[in-house]
Design a protein around this motif. Structure first.
Motif, short mmCIF file in Angstrom:
data_model
loop_
_atom_site.label_atom_id
_atom_site.label_comp_id
_atom_site.label_asym_id
_atom_site.label_seq_id
_atom_site.Cartn_x
_atom_site.Cartn_y
_atom_site.Cartn_z
N HIS A 1 0.83 -1.20 0.00
CA HIS A 1 0.00 0.00 0.00
C HIS A 1 0.88 1.26 0.00
N MET B 1 -4.91 4.63 5.04
CA MET B 1 -4.87 3.26 4.52
C MET B 1 -6.18 2.51 4.72
N ARG C 1 -8.26 1.21 1.52
CA ARG C 1 -8.43 -0.24 1.37
C ARG C 1 -9.91 -0.60 1.23
#
Length: 126
Positions: A42, A86, A90
């Protein structure tokens, strides 16, 4: 013609920019977002859009150490925001590809279930 299970470099660049991959790559997306190396992937994926900015910093006038310091400062700031957002990023990618938003790493889910059953056995069910 066989369907691809991994994205081409161009598809991967589109994926980093938020585009949807074909449905034949859904397993790859699931592994990418829940696999054991999901956090470093990521962070690397999040730095790709900043590459031109970092390259432009090299064109600024002044000593090289100052230009490298600008790149380092930008890299630290970009990493901070990439890590902070994140979970939302996601969840968005999972939803975009038709996967459950709360999808977990299988190993992590197994460990969580084990810890929960141990807790319930020791302390009772709440």
């Amino acid at each position: 013609m066989t369907e691809r299970t991994r994205p081409t470099p161009w598809q991967w660049l589109g994926y980093t920019a938020g585009r949807k991959l074909p449905d034949s790559m859904q397993d790859w997306v699931r592994r990418d977002l829940t696999g054991p190396w999901r956090v470093p992937r990521h962070l690397v994926r999040g730095m790709i859009p900043f590459t031109p900015v970092f390259a432009a910093f090299l064109l600024f006038p002044g000593p090289i150490y100052l230009r490298l310091a600008m790149i380092l400062l930008g890299l630290i700031l970009a990493m901070f925001y990439c890590a902070a957002y994140m979970p939302m990023n996601r969840a968005h990618r999972l939803e975009l590809h038709g996967l459950p938003v709360d999808l977990e790493n299988p190993e992590r889910a197994r460990r969580h279930a084990t810890e929960r059953s141990t807790y319930e056995r020791l302390h009772g069910r709440d």
